[in-house]
Design an enzyme around this catalytic site. Sequence first.
Site, PDB file in Angstrom:
ATOM      1  N   ASP A   3      49.326   9.972 -53.598  1.00 48.09           N
ATOM      2  CA  ASP A   3      48.597   9.463 -54.791  1.00 48.09           C
ATOM      3  C   ASP A   3      47.052   9.915 -54.921  1.00 48.09           C
ATOM      4  OD1 ASP A   3      50.512   8.394 -56.155  1.00 48.09           O
ATOM      5  OD2 ASP A   3      50.645   6.257 -55.288  1.00 48.09           O
ATOM      6  N   LYS A  59      42.899   4.494 -45.479  1.00 47.31           N
ATOM      7  CA  LYS A  59      43.953   5.067 -46.135  1.00 47.31           C
ATOM      8  C   LYS A  59      44.218   6.526 -46.177  1.00 47.31           C
ATOM      9  CE  LYS A  59      44.463   2.650 -50.301  1.00 47.31           C
ATOM     10  NZ  LYS A  59      45.584   1.630 -50.502  1.00 47.31           N
ATOM     11  N   ARG A 116      59.380   7.053 -56.775  1.00 47.57           N
ATOM     12  CA  ARG A 116      59.323   7.617 -55.182  1.00 47.57           C
ATOM     13  C   ARG A 116      59.542   6.422 -54.345  1.00 47.57           C
ATOM     14  NH1 ARG A 116      53.343   8.124 -55.042  1.00 47.57           N
ATOM     15  NH2 ARG A 116      53.421  10.457 -56.160  1.00 47.57           N
TER      16      ARG A 116
HETATM   17  O1  IFM Z   1      53.246   7.704 -51.714  1.00 47.71           O
HETATM   18  C1  IFM Z   1      52.460   6.637 -52.095  1.00 47.71           C
HETATM   19  C2  IFM Z   1      52.981   5.623 -52.861  1.00 47.71           C
HETATM   20  O2  IFM Z   1      53.926   5.843 -53.758  1.00 47.71           O
HETATM   21  C3  IFM Z   1      52.065   4.397 -52.948  1.00 47.71           C
HETATM   22  N1  IFM Z   1      51.322   3.935 -51.832  1.00 47.71           N
HETATM   23  C4  IFM Z   1      50.555   5.397 -51.387  1.00 47.71           C
HETATM   24  C5  IFM Z   1      51.454   6.449 -50.893  1.00 47.71           C
HETATM   25  C6  IFM Z   1      50.688   7.485 -50.599  1.00 47.71           C
HETATM   26  O3  IFM Z   1      49.435   7.778 -51.418  1.00 47.71           O
END
Ligand code: IFM
Length: 802
Positions: free
Chosen positions: A494, A636, A357
């Site tokens: 994630d 986060k 992604r």
């Molecule tokens: O979408 C993710 C990405 O693939 C990695 N960093 C965190 C984002 C959100 O969880």
Amino acid sequence: MQYGYFDLEHKEYVITRPDTPAPWANYLGSPEYGAIVSNNGGGYSFVKSGANGRIIRYRFNSNIGLPGRYIYIRDNDAKDYWSCTWQPVGKPLDQYKTECHHGTAYTTIKSDYADIHSELTYYVPLNKTYEVWRTKITNNSDRYRNLSTFGFVEFTNENNYEQDQVNLQYTLFITRTSFEGNKIVQHINENSGKDENGSNWRERFFGVVGAPVSAYNGNLDSFIGSYRTYGNPVAVERGFCDNKLNYNSNACGALQSDIILAPGETKEIIYVVGQKNPKVADEILAAYNEPGKVDAEVKELIAYWHGQLNNFQIETPSDEFNNMVNVWNAYQCFITFIWSRAASFIYCGLRNGYGYRDTVQDIQGIIHINPELAAEKIRFMISAQVDNGGGLPLVKFDHKAGHETCPDENDENSIYAKETGHPCYRADDALWLFPTVNKYIGESGNKAFLDEVIVYANGGEDTVYEHLKRAINFSMERLGAHTMPAGLYADWNDCLRLGKKGESTFVAFQLYYAMSIIKGYALDRGDNEYAAYIDKVQPELGKSLEACWDEDRFIRGYRENGEIVGAKKDPEASMWLNPQSWSVISGFASDKQAETAMEKVHEILNTPFGVKIMEPPYVDHYFDGALMHIFNPDTKENGGIFSQTQGWAILAESLLGHGDRAFEYFLESSPANMNDKAEVRILEPYVHGQFTESTRSPYAGRSHVHWLTGTGSTVMVGCVEGICGMRPNAEGLVISPSIPHTWDGFKIEKNFRGKHLSIDIQNPDHVQSGVKSMTVNGEAVEGNFVCECKMTEQTNIVVVLG
Ligand code: IFM
């Protein structure tokens, strides 16, 4: 507090105070030979892989950025010494004046101390796999100066970063250095057999051109000395290197040159570092005897990068917007496009592949600038789609299209899981292909792309169009009890593991959007059967999504036990940003839902630093799949201001025509807007980070995880497609700006399919959006669409909003 400024003309960020709140970095080279450098010369380099090709050592997780690429200068009469970068010697700032110019793939640091001026430029020449540090040292005093310069680099003892850091009982004993004319050569694993292809034998070099070597060190401890550090190496302090080389100890390259400078005289000294054998190293070094070579190479780098960025330039009343869209956000998009999440001061290089992604999203950030470069990577990512339609969660850097192992949905310990650490499919990966492919076709006009045949990761091949159909199937074959796509191991988030039976509203919106895109392709190609299929399933999905509306917001999904995630009544995590912004982006939300949901976003989630990912954070009411609860509240994914999602908020508001709100979100989250609050943001004011701490944190406004983040591309899309309103499709360009009502207008210079467009957007009525009239080369055109057939080599477009 402000530590620097944007120089739009030279496309540089100029740091005027070296004591920045953290090392502020720039990227040089490419993953073939990658280098990261801070404003004080700190950083590291690697060949091909940050994890397995590390050649310069760096100490992570420290805010001092040590070590780095240092050049010390010693005044042999005064017995005083300093460095061409403020650190590591760190002279008092009332005596040491310095400026760092971070530019596009080069960094120049100009310093003055004791009437000696130095100008140090670090770069990796275009398409080369070594790095150059060129310093010009000028005597600005009226007397002769008796100086010594000491170029210094600390090599790793092993190409593997972890082995170098932790397996000292092994790595200390496989390296030695030799001195050969004008260079230190480091030999690693030479006893494993001197076969360049078949053994671990490696040779690195650190050489100098422009000044004779008076003395050297290849042994780190001999140069630095016991109980000392980079700020006071014993060799520099006493005035000479003792010619000791390493054997069963740490290696370095240190080259001393003794120089006399007449008043006003300048001397150019060039250091080169690389992983090459001595013969190749000699050839490289010899080439730098040619006068003007460095200037020509830097000029070439600048021409390349500025050439890229100049494909899209804007002039608006906002300096912050101009600086980000024209230079820094665009450059960051290229860096994430090229480097993925490989190596930074936070990523140590251990992630040896592309997140599916992440990369498919990163591509979107450069499509408006270089669609064909984007297309190459789209092809690559499509070749990492499995024949079941899903994307490989991690696409290895040495991806073998057609021959890859894949996750096994019934075995979390599959070979793929062992190889990559990713046990399962994620729900969203392949769905990112739809907006990315669609933007590429829009920018390039290349509809034939859909007919290109590309292999699947695990074998077999299909046209791009069929690949896309399989991506739809992947979701349709994994619907849950509410006929919404399963959330699987993760959706975009994630930290949200909804599992095989839980369902994700976000993915449902993605799927809904994907269906609209593919239906357009199907109709265009006369694939009426597939268009009819979409006509059947899309409204069904719409019905399921309708059931996700909870008074004034869309819920986030369903858990495996059927309970709602993100219900209005929930004590925690009752309001989520992504389902609201994506309800608009996907084209699903009714006008009323869109207006209501986005208004609630502003009311509940907005902060002075951007929009929170959700609210309230999980503390007491989390469930097993809500992995984010382990993070501190407002951090986060647990209620932080997740930077990537700001781009979607900007885009959603723009699509609704809310220019003021879209720009408010841009400004709040823009690094440039925090330029005078660097002590709060900490991170570089010219790049986005992964997230910003929100209001519950004692450090609200502090950003983290610099450079390598999907934020580059989402914010770029929010700005270019949203605020600037550049929405190309296969036939031409729709222009639909959403700007602050205070703007009188703005200008865009855009290269488009081999033609140049000069677009003048005027806003006499001070509206936020809506095109009242438009002319193309002086001819009035209905609506806000410029057909490609009307475009000439130089096309002048005037758009009047109202
Ligand atoms: O979408 C993710 C990405 O693939 C990695 N960093 C965190 C984002 C959100 O969880």
